[in-house]
Write an enzyme that holds these catalytic residues in place. Structure first.
Site, mmCIF file in Angstrom:
data_model
loop_
_atom_site.group_PDB
_atom_site.id
_atom_site.type_symbol
_atom_site.label_atom_id
_atom_site.label_comp_id
_atom_site.label_asym_id
_atom_site.label_seq_id
_atom_site.Cartn_x
_atom_site.Cartn_y
_atom_site.Cartn_z
ATOM 1 C CG ASP A 4 -2.078 0.947 1.088
ATOM 2 O OD1 ASP A 4 -3.228 0.484 0.970
ATOM 3 O OD2 ASP A 4 -1.837 2.185 1.096
ATOM 4 C CB ILE A 5 0.764 4.284 -2.148
ATOM 5 C CG1 ILE A 5 1.835 5.210 -2.682
ATOM 6 C CG2 ILE A 5 -0.510 5.047 -1.811
ATOM 7 C CD1 ILE A 5 1.505 5.779 -4.062
ATOM 8 C CG ASN B 249 -12.218 -0.857 3.893
ATOM 9 O OD1 ASN B 249 -12.562 -1.315 4.982
ATOM 10 N ND2 ASN B 249 -11.048 -0.258 3.710
ATOM 11 N N GLY C 240 -15.745 2.538 3.752
ATOM 12 C CA GLY C 240 -14.456 3.204 3.572
ATOM 13 C C GLY C 240 -13.723 2.820 2.306
ATOM 14 C CD GLN C 241 -14.870 -0.594 -2.774
ATOM 15 O OE1 GLN C 241 -16.010 -0.871 -2.401
ATOM 16 N NE2 GLN C 241 -14.316 -1.128 -3.846
ATOM 17 C CG HIS D 199 -8.718 -2.960 -2.578
ATOM 18 N ND1 HIS D 199 -9.704 -2.313 -3.284
ATOM 19 C CD2 HIS D 199 -8.544 -2.234 -1.449
ATOM 20 C CE1 HIS D 199 -10.104 -1.243 -2.627
ATOM 21 N NE2 HIS D 199 -9.429 -1.177 -1.503
ATOM 22 C CG LEU D 200 -7.848 -9.516 1.606
ATOM 23 C CD1 LEU D 200 -8.546 -10.872 1.528
ATOM 24 C CD2 LEU D 200 -6.389 -9.704 2.020
ATOM 25 C CG HIS D 201 -6.818 -3.131 3.002
ATOM 26 N ND1 HIS D 201 -6.125 -1.942 2.849
ATOM 27 C CD2 HIS D 201 -8.043 -2.911 2.462
ATOM 28 C CE1 HIS D 201 -6.906 -1.048 2.247
ATOM 29 N NE2 HIS D 201 -8.083 -1.614 2.008
HETATM 30 P P1 5GP Z 1 -9.724 1.260 0.328
HETATM 31 O O1 5GP Z 1 -9.797 2.547 1.114
HETATM 32 O O2 5GP Z 1 -10.442 1.386 -0.994
HETATM 33 O O3 5GP Z 1 -10.159 0.058 1.109
HETATM 34 O O4 5GP Z 1 -8.203 1.011 0.049
HETATM 35 C C1 5GP Z 1 -7.512 1.606 -1.007
HETATM 36 C C2 5GP Z 1 -6.056 1.558 -0.639
HETATM 37 O O5 5GP Z 1 -5.321 1.804 -1.808
HETATM 38 C C3 5GP Z 1 -5.644 2.613 0.394
HETATM 39 O O6 5GP Z 1 -5.082 1.967 1.529
HETATM 40 C C4 5GP Z 1 -4.625 3.459 -0.360
HETATM 41 O O7 5GP Z 1 -3.545 3.896 0.457
HETATM 42 C C5 5GP Z 1 -4.171 2.538 -1.464
HETATM 43 N N1 5GP Z 1 -3.743 3.201 -2.684
HETATM 44 C C6 5GP Z 1 -4.382 4.223 -3.311
HETATM 45 N N2 5GP Z 1 -3.716 4.572 -4.429
HETATM 46 C C7 5GP Z 1 -2.635 3.744 -4.496
HETATM 47 C C8 5GP Z 1 -1.558 3.632 -5.434
HETATM 48 O O8 5GP Z 1 -1.466 4.342 -6.441
HETATM 49 N N3 5GP Z 1 -0.627 2.671 -5.182
HETATM 50 C C9 5GP Z 1 -0.696 1.868 -4.078
HETATM 51 N N4 5GP Z 1 0.279 0.965 -3.918
HETATM 52 N N5 5GP Z 1 -1.700 1.954 -3.176
HETATM 53 C C10 5GP Z 1 -2.655 2.881 -3.382
#
Ligand code: 5GP
Ligand code: ZN
Length: 114
Positions: free
Chosen positions: A30-31, A87, A93-94, A100-102
């Site tokens: 994750d970035i 999410n 919080g998506q 995607h799975l964290h």
């Molecule tokens: P969500 O909030 O949809 O469950 O998770 C999205 C995740 O994607 C967040 O944790 C966010 O930091 C990550 N993310 C967003 N843009 C990028 C990107 O360009 N590269 C990477 N590696 N992660 C990203």
């Protein structure tokens, strides 16, 4: 989907710190990590989210979990434990509309989530 961030990461047109890849899934760091280890595991196929899964996706979702558990193990998280998060939607919080799975690990994680 060329306009999807995670489809572009899966295709390699947007760079990522990739930790795993096979025919069905890609995993990358994750970035903006929320834990010492924070990895996202995505299907290569564009699925917008949990709310778009169909019964035909049962195998994909099962393999997503097995794949993610294997990545957690290879990251050394098995002994102390870790958490999977998916999410869904605004309240969930998506922020990226590609399933995607964290994988979160490397510290004690609070419960319940905020
Ligand atoms: P969500 O909030 O949809 O469950 O998770 C999205 C995740 O994607 C967040 O944790 C966010 O930091 C990550 N993310 C967003 N843009 C990028 C990107 O360009 N590269 C990477 N590696 N992660 C990203
Ligand atoms: Zn996508």
């Amino acid at each position: 989907m060329s306009s999807c961030l995670f489809c572009s990461i899966a295709a390699g047109t947007i760079p990522s710190d990739q930790v795993f890849s096979d025919d069905s899934f890609v995993a990358f760091r994750d970035i903006d990590p929320k834990a010492p280890t924070h990895i996202l595991v995505i299907p290569r196929r564009h699925v917008p989210g949990l709310d778009h899964l169909e019964s035909a996706d049962v195998e994909l979702v099962g393999r997503l979990l097995v794949t993610a558990a294997g990545i957690a193990a290879s990251e050394g998280l098995t002994e102390r434990g870790y958490r999977f998060v998916i999410n869904c939607g605004e309240d969930g919080g998506q922020t990226v509309g590609h399933l995607h799975l964290h994988i979160l690990g490397g510290r004690s994680l609070a419960w319940p989530p905020g």
